[in-house]
Design a protein around this motif. Structure first.
Motif, PDB file in Angstrom:
ATOM      1  N   GLU A   1       0.794  -1.122   0.116  1.00 21.17           N
ATOM      2  CA  GLU A   1       0.025   0.026  -0.049  1.00 21.17           C
ATOM      3  C   GLU A   1       1.035   1.252   0.037  1.00 21.17           C
ATOM      4  N   LEU A   2       1.937   1.238   1.006  1.00 20.76           N
ATOM      5  CA  LEU A   2       2.774   2.350   0.750  1.00 20.76           C
ATOM      6  C   LEU A   2       3.401   2.595  -0.658  1.00 20.76           C
ATOM      7  N   VAL A   3       3.882   1.424  -1.324  1.00 20.17           N
ATOM      8  CA  VAL A   3       4.683   1.758  -2.851  1.00 20.17           C
ATOM      9  C   VAL A   3       3.341   2.112  -3.452  1.00 20.17           C
ATOM     10  N   VAL A   4       2.426   1.774  -3.547  1.00 19.98           N
ATOM     11  CA  VAL A   4       1.205   2.090  -4.537  1.00 19.98           C
ATOM     12  C   VAL A   4       0.824   3.425  -4.049  1.00 19.98           C
ATOM     13  N   SER A   5       0.903   3.752  -2.986  1.00 23.03           N
ATOM     14  CA  SER A   5       0.420   5.247  -2.592  1.00 23.03           C
ATOM     15  C   SER A   5       1.281   6.304  -2.900  1.00 23.03           C
ATOM     16  N   ASN A   6       2.623   6.043  -3.039  1.00 26.58           N
ATOM     17  CA  ASN A   6       3.617   6.857  -3.374  1.00 26.58           C
ATOM     18  C   ASN A   6       4.030   6.984  -4.793  1.00 26.58           C
ATOM     19  N   ARG A   7       3.386   6.155  -5.655  1.00 23.78           N
ATOM     20  CA  ARG A   7       3.739   5.979  -6.998  1.00 23.78           C
ATOM     21  C   ARG A   7       3.521   7.158  -7.729  1.00 23.78           C
ATOM     22  N   ARG A   8       2.696   7.941  -7.650  1.00 26.99           N
ATOM     23  CA  ARG A   8       2.334   9.145  -8.207  1.00 26.99           C
ATOM     24  C   ARG A   8       3.461  10.403  -7.980  1.00 26.99           C
ATOM     25  N   ALA A   9       3.709  10.511  -6.844  1.00 19.40           N
ATOM     26  CA  ALA A   9       4.935  11.384  -6.207  1.00 19.40           C
ATOM     27  C   ALA A   9       6.182  11.021  -6.991  1.00 19.40           C
ATOM     28  N   ARG A  10       6.572   9.694  -7.108  1.00 20.83           N
ATOM     29  CA  ARG A  10       7.818   9.075  -7.548  1.00 20.83           C
ATOM     30  C   ARG A  10       7.697   9.447  -9.131  1.00 20.83           C
ATOM     31  N   LEU A  11       6.790   9.049  -9.740  1.00 19.11           N
ATOM     32  CA  LEU A  11       6.842   9.286 -11.137  1.00 19.11           C
ATOM     33  C   LEU A  11       6.812  10.771 -11.420  1.00 19.11           C
ATOM     34  N   ALA A  12       6.266  11.544 -10.596  1.00 22.61           N
ATOM     35  CA  ALA A  12       6.395  12.789 -10.980  1.00 22.61           C
ATOM     36  C   ALA A  12       7.587  13.555 -11.063  1.00 22.61           C
ATOM     37  N   ARG A  13       8.527  12.982 -10.116  1.00 23.48           N
ATOM     38  CA  ARG A  13      10.161  13.115  -9.790  1.00 23.48           C
ATOM     39  C   ARG A  13      10.993  12.687 -10.789  1.00 23.48           C
ATOM     40  N   HIS A  14      10.498  11.602 -11.655  1.00 26.18           N
ATOM     41  CA  HIS A  14      11.304  10.649 -12.597  1.00 26.18           C
ATOM     42  C   HIS A  14      12.344  10.093 -11.579  1.00 26.18           C
ATOM     43  N   GLU A  15      11.968   9.521 -10.491  1.00 25.80           N
ATOM     44  CA  GLU A  15      12.746   8.795  -9.668  1.00 25.80           C
ATOM     45  C   GLU A  15      12.531   7.022  -9.750  1.00 25.80           C
ATOM     46  N   SER A  16      13.837   6.589  -9.604  1.00 25.10           N
ATOM     47  CA  SER A  16      13.491   5.084  -9.578  1.00 25.10           C
ATOM     48  C   SER A  16      12.960   4.572  -8.141  1.00 25.10           C
ATOM     49  N   ILE A  17      12.422   3.509  -8.055  1.00 20.99           N
ATOM     50  CA  ILE A  17      11.817   2.792  -6.790  1.00 20.99           C
ATOM     51  C   ILE A  17      13.307   2.977  -5.767  1.00 20.99           C
ATOM     52  N   ARG A  18      14.394   2.611  -6.012  1.00 24.84           N
ATOM     53  CA  ARG A  18      15.488   2.423  -5.094  1.00 24.84           C
ATOM     54  C   ARG A  18      15.882   3.854  -4.807  1.00 24.84           C
ATOM     55  N   SER A  19      16.068   4.837  -5.603  1.00 25.48           N
ATOM     56  CA  SER A  19      16.438   6.060  -5.398  1.00 25.48           C
ATOM     57  C   SER A  19      15.158   6.944  -4.454  1.00 25.48           C
ATOM     58  N   TYR A  20      14.108   6.595  -4.800  1.00 27.63           N
ATOM     59  CA  TYR A  20      13.045   7.347  -4.083  1.00 27.63           C
ATOM     60  C   TYR A  20      12.940   6.726  -2.436  1.00 27.63           C
ATOM     61  N   TYR A  21      12.874   5.472  -2.446  1.00 28.77           N
ATOM     62  CA  TYR A  21      12.788   5.184  -0.896  1.00 28.77           C
ATOM     63  C   TYR A  21      13.922   4.973  -0.559  1.00 28.77           C
ATOM     64  N   ARG A  22      15.305   5.244  -0.548  1.00 27.72           N
ATOM     65  CA  ARG A  22      16.571   5.403   0.072  1.00 27.72           C
ATOM     66  C   ARG A  22      16.460   6.683   0.850  1.00 27.72           C
ATOM     67  N   GLY A  23      15.653   7.771   0.556  1.00 26.78           N
ATOM     68  CA  GLY A  23      15.421   8.817   1.401  1.00 26.78           C
ATOM     69  C   GLY A  23      14.874   8.485   2.406  1.00 26.78           C
TER      70      GLY A  23
END
Length: 59
Positions: free
Chosen positions: A32-54
């Motif tokens: 659920e966390l991954v799905v809910s943050n997908r839109r923000a991650r795609l808007a930043r053009h970040e990969s899953i690894r770089s987005y969740y590293r923060g």
């Protein structure tokens, strides 16, 4: 041959059931966390690894 008491066997089964429910719940929470943050991650053009590293580094 060792005879295991029925009480210990019942407790072992109960423990396994609770562990399975906890595993399913944790996987659902992470999903659920991954799905809910997908839109923000795609808007930043970040990969899953770089987005969740923060998120990992902030703890």
């Amino acid at each position: 041959m060792t005879i295991v008491s029925t009480t210990i066997f019942a407790l072992a089964i109960a423990f396994l059931v609770v562990a399975a429910i906890a595993a399913v719940a944790s996987i659902a929470t992470v999903g659920e966390l991954v799905v809910s943050n997908r839109r923000a991650r795609l808007a930043r053009h970040e990969s899953i690894r770089s987005y969740y590293r923060g998120f990992v580094l902030t703890h």
